[in-house]
Motif scaffolding. Structure first.
Motif, mmCIF file in Angstrom:
data_model
loop_
_atom_site.group_PDB
_atom_site.id
_atom_site.type_symbol
_atom_site.label_atom_id
_atom_site.label_comp_id
_atom_site.label_asym_id
_atom_site.label_seq_id
_atom_site.Cartn_x
_atom_site.Cartn_y
_atom_site.Cartn_z
ATOM 1 N N GLU A 48 1.195 -1.248 -0.110
ATOM 2 C CA GLU A 48 -0.039 -0.098 0.151
ATOM 3 C C GLU A 48 0.913 0.998 0.373
ATOM 4 O O GLU A 48 1.579 1.377 0.468
ATOM 5 C CB GLU A 48 -1.025 -0.053 1.372
ATOM 6 C CG GLU A 48 -1.634 0.804 0.810
ATOM 7 C CD GLU A 48 -2.615 1.204 2.164
ATOM 8 O OE1 GLU A 48 -2.853 2.013 2.741
ATOM 9 O OE2 GLU A 48 -3.219 -0.093 2.390
ATOM 10 N N LEU A 49 0.603 2.121 -0.290
ATOM 11 C CA LEU A 49 1.369 3.425 -0.549
ATOM 12 C C LEU A 49 1.656 4.200 0.280
ATOM 13 O O LEU A 49 -0.299 4.650 0.554
ATOM 14 C CB LEU A 49 0.872 4.691 -1.492
ATOM 15 C CG LEU A 49 1.424 3.624 -3.442
ATOM 16 C CD1 LEU A 49 0.501 4.665 -4.613
ATOM 17 C CD2 LEU A 49 3.226 3.028 -3.692
ATOM 18 N N PRO A 50 2.584 4.648 0.852
ATOM 19 C CA PRO A 50 2.355 5.158 2.374
ATOM 20 C C PRO A 50 1.433 6.796 2.035
ATOM 21 O O PRO A 50 1.698 7.139 0.777
ATOM 22 C CB PRO A 50 4.001 5.461 2.523
ATOM 23 C CG PRO A 50 4.354 4.327 2.181
ATOM 24 C CD PRO A 50 3.882 4.344 1.076
ATOM 25 N N THR A 51 0.429 6.960 3.115
ATOM 26 C CA THR A 51 -0.511 9.205 2.724
ATOM 27 C C THR A 51 0.722 9.411 2.291
ATOM 28 O O THR A 51 0.507 10.523 1.973
ATOM 29 C CB THR A 51 -0.940 8.913 4.161
ATOM 30 O OG1 THR A 51 -1.277 7.805 4.206
ATOM 31 C CG2 THR A 51 -1.823 10.278 4.073
ATOM 32 N N GLU A 52 2.287 9.605 3.244
ATOM 33 C CA GLU A 52 3.055 10.164 2.623
ATOM 34 C C GLU A 52 3.363 10.748 1.993
ATOM 35 O O GLU A 52 4.105 11.802 1.651
ATOM 36 C CB GLU A 52 4.172 10.392 4.297
ATOM 37 C CG GLU A 52 3.833 10.196 6.245
ATOM 38 C CD GLU A 52 3.365 8.779 6.021
ATOM 39 O OE1 GLU A 52 2.978 9.068 7.262
ATOM 40 O OE2 GLU A 52 3.042 8.178 5.298
ATOM 41 N N LEU A 53 3.525 9.636 0.530
ATOM 42 C CA LEU A 53 3.913 10.320 -0.515
ATOM 43 C C LEU A 53 3.279 10.909 -1.283
ATOM 44 O O LEU A 53 3.991 11.688 -1.753
ATOM 45 C CB LEU A 53 3.973 8.938 -1.308
ATOM 46 C CG LEU A 53 4.125 9.062 -3.151
ATOM 47 C CD1 LEU A 53 5.150 8.829 -2.730
ATOM 48 C CD2 LEU A 53 3.652 7.397 -3.519
ATOM 49 N N CYS A 54 2.465 11.739 -1.123
ATOM 50 C CA CYS A 54 1.093 12.811 -1.487
ATOM 51 C C CYS A 54 2.355 14.241 -0.796
ATOM 52 O O CYS A 54 2.113 15.392 -1.322
ATOM 53 C CB CYS A 54 -0.155 13.346 -1.071
ATOM 54 S SG CYS A 54 -0.562 13.012 0.869
ATOM 55 N N TYR A 55 3.033 14.188 0.141
ATOM 56 C CA TYR A 55 3.545 14.988 0.200
ATOM 57 C C TYR A 55 5.023 15.964 -0.510
ATOM 58 O O TYR A 55 5.512 16.738 -0.821
ATOM 59 C CB TYR A 55 4.578 15.019 1.477
ATOM 60 C CG TYR A 55 3.992 15.483 2.632
ATOM 61 C CD1 TYR A 55 2.595 15.252 3.305
ATOM 62 C CD2 TYR A 55 3.679 13.926 3.627
ATOM 63 C CE1 TYR A 55 1.923 15.291 4.004
ATOM 64 C CE2 TYR A 55 3.306 14.184 4.648
ATOM 65 C CZ TYR A 55 2.225 14.225 5.489
ATOM 66 O OH TYR A 55 1.748 14.310 5.784
ATOM 67 N N LEU A 56 5.107 14.883 -1.273
ATOM 68 C CA LEU A 56 6.301 14.774 -2.429
ATOM 69 C C LEU A 56 5.337 15.651 -3.695
ATOM 70 O O LEU A 56 5.453 15.468 -5.023
ATOM 71 C CB LEU A 56 7.236 13.730 -2.396
ATOM 72 C CG LEU A 56 8.477 13.068 -2.157
ATOM 73 C CD1 LEU A 56 7.776 12.054 -2.420
ATOM 74 C CD2 LEU A 56 8.745 13.878 -0.953
ATOM 75 N N GLU A 57 5.912 17.160 -3.591
ATOM 76 C CA GLU A 57 4.414 17.948 -4.674
ATOM 77 C C GLU A 57 5.028 18.223 -5.789
ATOM 78 O O GLU A 57 4.907 18.113 -6.711
ATOM 79 C CB GLU A 57 4.088 19.252 -3.997
ATOM 80 C CG GLU A 57 3.122 19.330 -2.560
ATOM 81 C CD GLU A 57 3.638 20.476 -2.570
ATOM 82 O OE1 GLU A 57 3.828 21.731 -2.532
ATOM 83 O OE2 GLU A 57 2.573 20.437 -0.530
ATOM 84 N N HIS A 58 6.402 17.537 -6.013
ATOM 85 C CA HIS A 58 7.340 18.181 -7.332
ATOM 86 C C HIS A 58 7.859 17.153 -8.029
ATOM 87 O O HIS A 58 8.527 17.096 -9.388
ATOM 88 C CB HIS A 58 8.343 19.426 -7.023
ATOM 89 C CG HIS A 58 8.284 20.757 -5.960
ATOM 90 N ND1 HIS A 58 7.071 21.530 -7.227
ATOM 91 C CD2 HIS A 58 8.023 21.046 -5.020
ATOM 92 C CE1 HIS A 58 6.963 22.545 -6.503
ATOM 93 N NE2 HIS A 58 6.998 22.180 -5.060
#
Length: 135
Positions: A48-58
């Motif tokens: 499962e993809l960690p939720t925190e992956l969305c922090y990598l905006e660029h």
């Protein structure tokens, strides 16, 4: 992972084949890295993809190869950064594509080895400009 936050100009990071690495912590620390554009997290037994992956905006390119995850299911997809333009899912889990994939209008390329015709067709219906490369 804390020391990696000091690399403010980091553009490419390969942490493949590190199944013990705490990816959630890594993504949280990398959120301050404004230049990270390519991330390789293949061969890490990600289910499962960690939720925190969305922090990598660029982040523009994500390599998920050889992980038992389907990034296009509803549970995982909402964790992907919206600016993603290319994703590699070679030898990843298959399954239905969630309708919310339309949110990723900047996605231009999906690389795979195993998606069936129906999955590719679902991707094209939601994002007609996406190129699906079967390698």
């Amino acid at each position: 992972p804390e020391n990696i936050s000091k690399l403010k100009n980091l553009k490419v990071l390969n942490v493949s084949a590190n199944p013990r690495l705490n990816l959630s912590q890594l993504f949280y620390v990398l959120a301050d890295s404004l230049k990270l554009e390519k991330l390789n997290i293949s061969n890490n037994n990600i289910t499962e993809l960690p939720t925190e992956l969305c922090y990598l905006e660029h982040l523009k390119k994500l390599v998920l190869d050889h992980n038992p995850v389907n990034p296009f299911t509803s549970r995982n997809m909402m964790n992907l950064p919206e600016n993603l333009s290319s994703i590699s899912v070679k030898e990843c889990a298959e399954g239905n594509v969630d309708q919310r994939l339309k949110k990723f209008g900047k996605l231009k390329q999906v690389q795979t080895t195993s998606y069936d015709y129906e999955t590719i067709q679902q991707i094209h219906l939601l994002l007609p400009k996406v190129t699906v490369l079967i390698q």
